[in-house]
Write a protein that holds these residues in place. Structure first.
Motif, short mmCIF file in Angstrom:
data_model
loop_
_atom_site.label_atom_id
_atom_site.label_comp_id
_atom_site.label_asym_id
_atom_site.label_seq_id
_atom_site.Cartn_x
_atom_site.Cartn_y
_atom_site.Cartn_z
N UNK A 193 0.81 -1.23 0.00
CA UNK A 193 0.00 0.00 0.00
C UNK A 193 0.84 1.27 0.00
N UNK A 194 1.96 1.26 0.72
CA UNK A 194 2.85 2.43 0.74
C UNK A 194 3.42 2.68 -0.65
N UNK A 195 3.86 1.64 -1.33
CA UNK A 195 4.41 1.81 -2.66
C UNK A 195 3.37 2.37 -3.62
N UNK A 196 2.15 1.88 -3.51
CA UNK A 196 1.09 2.31 -4.43
C UNK A 196 0.65 3.74 -4.15
N UNK A 197 0.38 4.05 -2.88
CA UNK A 197 -0.22 5.33 -2.54
C UNK A 197 0.79 6.46 -2.34
N UNK A 198 1.97 6.13 -1.83
CA UNK A 198 2.94 7.18 -1.51
C UNK A 198 4.02 7.29 -2.58
N UNK A 199 4.80 6.24 -2.76
CA UNK A 199 5.85 6.34 -3.78
C UNK A 199 5.28 6.34 -5.18
N UNK A 200 4.08 5.81 -5.34
CA UNK A 200 3.46 5.81 -6.66
C UNK A 200 2.97 7.19 -7.09
N UNK A 201 2.93 8.13 -6.16
CA UNK A 201 2.49 9.48 -6.49
C UNK A 201 3.72 10.35 -6.77
N UNK A 202 3.80 10.87 -7.97
CA UNK A 202 4.96 11.67 -8.36
C UNK A 202 4.93 13.04 -7.67
N UNK A 203 6.10 13.50 -7.25
CA UNK A 203 6.24 14.85 -6.70
C UNK A 203 6.10 15.86 -7.84
N UNK A 204 5.44 16.95 -7.58
CA UNK A 204 5.24 18.00 -8.58
C UNK A 204 5.90 19.31 -8.14
N UNK A 205 6.00 20.23 -9.09
CA UNK A 205 6.53 21.55 -8.75
C UNK A 205 5.63 22.24 -7.73
N UNK A 206 4.34 22.02 -7.83
CA UNK A 206 3.41 22.60 -6.84
C UNK A 206 3.70 22.05 -5.44
N UNK A 207 4.04 20.75 -5.37
CA UNK A 207 4.42 20.18 -4.07
C UNK A 207 5.67 20.87 -3.51
N UNK A 208 6.65 21.12 -4.38
CA UNK A 208 7.89 21.78 -3.95
C UNK A 208 7.59 23.18 -3.45
N UNK A 209 6.77 23.92 -4.19
CA UNK A 209 6.43 25.28 -3.77
C UNK A 209 5.74 25.28 -2.41
N UNK A 210 4.79 24.38 -2.23
CA UNK A 210 4.08 24.31 -0.96
C UNK A 210 5.02 23.93 0.18
N UNK A 211 5.85 22.90 -0.07
CA UNK A 211 6.76 22.43 0.98
C UNK A 211 7.77 23.50 1.35
N UNK A 212 8.26 24.24 0.36
CA UNK A 212 9.22 25.30 0.66
C UNK A 212 8.58 26.38 1.52
N UNK A 213 7.36 26.76 1.20
CA UNK A 213 6.67 27.79 1.98
C UNK A 213 6.45 27.32 3.41
#
Length: 464
Positions: free
Chosen positions: A48-68
């Motif tokens: 389930x972790x591989x499918x739900x977490x690692x299976x979801x690609x990181x996006x530029x929007x994720x980077x922007x949110x995480x940086x903020x």
């Protein structure tokens, strides 16, 4: 709540600046350390972790949110590292994960999972995923192991008293835990974990998790059952009418219906209503009535209930010399059940001459919620570092204040010795002998287990 860059502890965001400058690859492993509530662990939950977490690609929007978030929160942020993951890997984390087959029953202290970064620019990434990965594995593995312990106890009771051990065992422990857990995700993963060992459940999220993550068409089953609201809405004076309605509404060949019977006076309900007023009605049915006590002493109350049903309905004595109730009546005990109380109740029933055929058990929050990471002492620890010259170095800890927390040095392997899984150094093991096999690499799932296969491994670990 779904940004993978933020699915970690705050301090992990500062670790990219902390590893030695020569570090290129970090290896880390997950294990249930010895000294927990069980000497073995039933491994589950990586898929389930591989499918739900690692299976979801990181996006530029994720980077922007995480940086903020990180800047406002007061911790460093590795913008360049995450941008490289998006630009060079399409957002998929450059990691290789090796693991044992899920469903394996593994001795404590044997690695279950090993992780390495595949991009030498990102040695920080391996342990960055510790929070989400460890959480994904420890919880379902712990619930599965606690359920496995109950199965061991119940199987032993059936083997002593029953002529139909394999037919009865899958439905002897029922999961009532959905309302007692912290979230719907917990209900899904915990309910799924229980279903590795048994097929009885009222936790529907567990069915959906088995379907989504392990391709199980239908992993568990339930029956019509009363709750106190449906029985007490009739009022005490019409208690017999409430019970009669249950008998009439849910009858048929092989059908079961469970009726909670302690709303007012359990002993009177069993003796006077089920055993007298409705006795002929019960015996005229094609299906089976399952009487449910829900209060009182969790050992003596169900034993007394079975004894009263025997007095009213009789039964037979099987080839092993134990009494089996008339097939029209059975009992389920869900209140106060743990592996320990189930064992005590089984011993009391055996001492009274009753087969375990007569009873099923249920567990709620005690199965799905009363566990934590320390129950089986789960941990993820770095064990090796590859330097810029291609040389692996051992990484480990050995705290003088608590030697039990010492970690393993060197990349790990798992091998069979005398039929048992044991940990070994990977550099001392032939590649074909290592049971830790790649299951994920750079966004690609390399192995996908079915629920049938997981169950088969768990059953083999249970002795068939």
């Amino acid at each position: 709540m779904t940004n993978p860059i933020l699915a970690t502890d705050s301090y992990k965001h500062s670790h990219f600046r902390q590893y030695p400058p020569e570090a290129r690859v970090i290896s880390a492993y997950v294990e249930a350390r010895p000294g927990g509530a069980s000497d073995v662990v039933l491994f589950l939950g990586l898929q389930p972790y591989l499918i739900d977490y690692l299976g979801r690609a990181v996006t530029t929007a994720d980077i922007d949110e995480a940086e903020a978030v990180c800047v406002a929160h007061g911790v460093p942020f590795n913008r360049a590292g995450w941008q490289a993951i998006v630009d060079d890997y399409g957002g998929h984390l450059p990691l290789e994960i090796r693991a044992l087959p899920e469903g394996s029953v593994v001795p404590a202290g044997v690695p279950l999972v090993q992780v390495e970064n595949t991009d030498p620019r990102m040695p920080w990434l391996t342990t960055f995923v510790e929070t989400a990965l460890l959480r994904a594995v420890w919880y379902p593995s712990t619930v599965a192991t606690m359920s496995w312990q109950c199965r061991q106890v119940i199987r032993a009771g059936l083997e002593r008293t029953s002529e139909d051990v394999e037919g009865q065992l899958p439905f002897k422990l029922h999961d009532f835990g959905a309302r007692g857990v912290s979230s719907g995700e917990s209900a899904g993963l915990g309910g799924l974990a229980h279903l590795v060992n048994f097929q009885g459940t009222d936790t529907m999220e567990g069915l959906l998790a088995a379907r989504r993550y392990y391709a199980a068409d239908m992993a568990g089953f339930s029956i019509p059952a009363a709750e106190h609201s449906t029985m007490t809405s009739w009022g005490e004076a019409r208690e017999a009418d409430a019970y009669r309605t249950m008998l009439d509404a849910f009858d048929g060949p092989g059908r079961l219906v469970a009726v909670v019977s302690d709303s007012y006076d359990l002993d009177a309900a069993v003796q006077d209503i089920w055993g007298s007023t409705l006795r002929d009605h019960v015996l005229a049915r094609q299906g089976t009535l399952v009487v449910r006590p829900d209060s009182g002493d969790p050992i003596e109350t169900p034993l007394r209930t079975i004894a009263k049903l025997w007095d009213a309905f009789g039964g037979t004595t099987n080839a092993k010399g134990f009494r089996v109730l008339d097939p029209h009546v059975r009992v389920i005990q869900g209140d106060g059940m743990t592996a320990e109380t189930i064992g005590r109740l089984i011993e009391r029933l055996i001492a009274a001459g009753f087969a375990i055929d007569n009873i099923a058990f249920g567990m709620g929050a005690g199965l799905l919620q009363k566990v934590n990471r320390d129950t089986l002492r789960f941990a993820m620890k770095a064990n090796a570092m590859l330097d810029a010259h291609g040389v692996w170095h051992d990484v480990f800890k050995h705290p003088a204040t608590d030697p039990a927390k010492a970690s393993k040095a060197g990349r790990q392997a798992v091998v069979l010795r005398d039929g048992a899984m044991v940990a070994a150094r990977r550099d001392a093991v032939a590649p074909g002998d290592d049971l830790l096999v790649p299951v994920w690499r750079n966004g690609e799932m390399l192995v996908r287990h079915t629920f049938d296969a997981v169950r088969a491994r768990a059953s083999a670990g249970l002795g068939g």
